[in-house]
Structure formats: C-alpha cells, structure tokens
Design an enzyme around this catalytic site. Structure first.
Site, PDB file in Angstrom:
ATOM      1  N   LEU A  33      34.375  22.807  69.267  1.00 54.46           N
ATOM      2  CA  LEU A  33      34.439  22.508  67.835  1.00 54.46           C
ATOM      3  C   LEU A  33      34.103  23.710  66.961  1.00 54.46           C
ATOM      4  CD1 LEU A  33      32.891  18.947  67.507  1.00 54.46           C
ATOM      5  CD2 LEU A  33      35.231  19.620  68.059  1.00 54.46           C
ATOM      6  N   GLY A  36      36.841  23.723  61.273  1.00 58.10           N
ATOM      7  CA  GLY A  36      38.103  23.026  61.077  1.00 58.10           C
ATOM      8  C   GLY A  36      38.081  21.612  61.629  1.00 58.10           C
ATOM      9  N   HIS A  37      37.534  21.441  62.832  1.00 56.66           N
ATOM     10  CA  HIS A  37      37.440  20.094  63.404  1.00 56.66           C
ATOM     11  C   HIS A  37      36.561  19.190  62.544  1.00 56.66           C
ATOM     12  CE1 HIS A  37      38.281  22.439  67.211  1.00 56.66           C
ATOM     13  NE2 HIS A  37      39.191  21.488  67.296  1.00 56.66           N
ATOM     14  N   ASP A 150      48.007  23.163  63.466  1.00 54.97           N
ATOM     15  CA  ASP A 150      48.978  22.821  64.510  1.00 54.97           C
ATOM     16  C   ASP A 150      50.109  22.023  63.862  1.00 54.97           C
ATOM     17  OD1 ASP A 150      47.482  23.792  66.964  1.00 54.97           O
ATOM     18  OD2 ASP A 150      45.994  22.457  66.072  1.00 54.97           O
ATOM     19  N   SER A 186      39.625  27.218  68.411  1.00 61.38           N
ATOM     20  CA  SER A 186      38.731  27.308  69.553  1.00 61.38           C
ATOM     21  C   SER A 186      39.023  28.551  70.385  1.00 61.38           C
ATOM     22  CB  SER A 186      38.873  26.058  70.433  1.00 61.38           C
ATOM     23  OG  SER A 186      38.576  24.889  69.694  1.00 61.38           O
TER      24      SER A 186
END
Length: 278
Positions: A33, A36-37, A150, A186
């Site tokens: 993590l 962003g997560h 993504d 990551s």
C-alpha cells in the site's frame, strides 16, 4: 478493523450491513500500500457507509517471468493503513479460497484487453477480469473503487461489470502522485536512486503530449518524440506511448470524443505506467 479469510465470512458481514440499510463499498488491492490505495478507501467512504478492503496478490495476472514472488507483502502494515483510512473489514483470503482445486473458469473482455498493455502482457487482463468479477460477486457491494492510474484495467472492469450485469457501481479514483509528478505505485520501490530521479519523465512526456494535442499538433509525432525522450533519460525500453479514445482504447481519430494519453516503459526492474486525459 475485522479481518476475514473466507468468502462465507465476507458475505455474512456484507449482508448484515446491507440488511441494516447501509451501503457497502469495496476497494480491491494486492497490497504494497501507498497513499494512492488509501485515497481509494477514502473515496469509497464518500459513497458508502461501510468499506471492505481486499488484500490478495492474484497469481492469475502474473506471467511466469514476472514478479509474483517478489511482489511486496506485509499484511500487518497494510491492515493498519487500511484501518486508519476508514476500512471496516479486510478480506485477505489465501489462494485456495479464491481458486479452489478444479477452478477453470476465466473471464475475458475481448477488444479492450488486447491493446496497449494487453499486447505486451496477453495473460494480464484475463486474470484481472476474473479476480475482479469474483470479488464483485463475493461482496455484492454497492460501489467499488479502482484507481485511474491503471486506466486500461479500469475500463476493462467497467465493461466486464456492465456486460455481466453485476449490480455494483464502478468508480475511478484520480491518480495519486509524488511531489515531482511520478504516479504512486507499489513497484516504485524497485527503482534505484538514479532511476527514481529519471522516473518523473514519463509524467512530463504525457503532459507535453496532452498540451500538444490540445494545441493542434499531431498525436503520432508527439508520441514519437515522447518515446525518444524516455529512452534518452535512461528508460531501457518503451512498450508504448499512445493517444487513444478514452472509452474504446482505439487510436483517437475523432476530436469530438474524449481521449487519453498513455505510456508504459521499463526503468531498471520497474515497469512504469501512467496516463492523462486529453
């Protein structure tokens, strides 16, 4: 924050929340993590009363020569971060719970999965679509949040959910960036000090492309210049630098439709991806 490891326990808690009148949000991740997560969890909290975070490094989206074994895993640290961001339930199954013996079914999204990243990682989006479908069905959340970093993955999941009539709203969250513009990932931890200094060039190239396209410069010329610039600063290979239709991911030819500039390139051991709206 409670941790569960079986689909039955996940469903029991999500069902109890829904029966109590609460909206349920889902944030699927593979761990490792970063900010962003955690921004995905916070966005989910804006759209749901209860948030489930998932932690599962999905073997189905890694090719044999990729970094499945090296992918960062630290459940304790990730669990603390999820809890601090507002998640109430962590679903952290083992591989056999998700893919029990005899599991053979796969989900494929033709077209969207075959271009850009799909051309270089042909195994990838089948694994992504399959695990995303399973998690959405397992949790039956009202809303699920995925990152725009993504971007192709987000479009694949949106199409899959729509085509399979999965009643979960799919939200895209803006890309979280470091101070110098590098998209948080990551895999950034794979970068050496010198590589980290060169890494923000991928963001700068996309900015130059989007500014140029808006100014009337041809996208093909801008992408060629951007590709050369990445190689000049030390990227060892460039998979693609492209401007595509924001929905179909085909080459952008209609100026009246939203477009997206995307890039994927290798810097040392790290494959970096990024994108910006045109």
């Amino acid at each position: 924050m409670q941790t569960v490891r079986t689909i039955a326990d996940l469903r029991a808690q999500a069902s109890a929340w829904r029966q109590g009148g609460g909206r349920v949000g889902l944030v699927p991740t593979m761990g490792g993590l970063h900010e962003g997560h955690l921004s995905l969890v916070r966005l989910a909290r804006e759209h749901a009363d209860h948030v489930i975070a998932t932690l599962f490094v999905n073997p189905a989206q890694f090719a044999p020569n990729e970094d499945f074994d090296a992918y960062p895993r630290d459940e304790a640290a990730d669990g603390d971060a999820f809890s601090n961001a507002g998640a109430e339930l962590l679903f952290a199954p083992d591989i056999a719970e998700v893919y029990p013996p005899g599991h053979v079914t796969q989900v494929s999204v033709p077209g969207l999965s075959e271009v850009l990243d799909g051309a270089f990682r042909p195994h990838f989006f089948g694994g992504v679509a399959t695990i995303a479908a399973k998690l959405l069905i397992q949790a039956m959340a009202d809303v699920a949040v995925f990152g725009e970093k993504d971007y192709q993955q987000l479009q694949v999941i949106k199409r899959m959910a729509r085509d399979l009539d999965i009643p979960t709203e799919i939200l895209g969250a803006p890309t979280s960036r470091e101070a110098d513009g590098l998209a948080m990932s990551s895999r950034n931890r794979y970068l050496t000090e010198d590589e980290r200094a060169a890494a923000p060039t991928i963001f700068a190239v996309l900015q130059e492309i989007t500014d140029g396209v808006r100014g009337g410069v041809g996208a093909d010329d801008l992408c060629a210049i951007g590709r050369a610039r990445l190689l000049d600063v030390g990227f060892r290979d460039v998979d693609y630098v492209s401007v595509v239709d924001a929905e179909t991911l085909q080459p952008a030819t209609d100026a009246s439709r939203p477009a997206r500039a995307l890039a994927a390139a290798w810097l040392g051991k790290a494959r970096l991806i990024d994108n910006l709206p045109v």
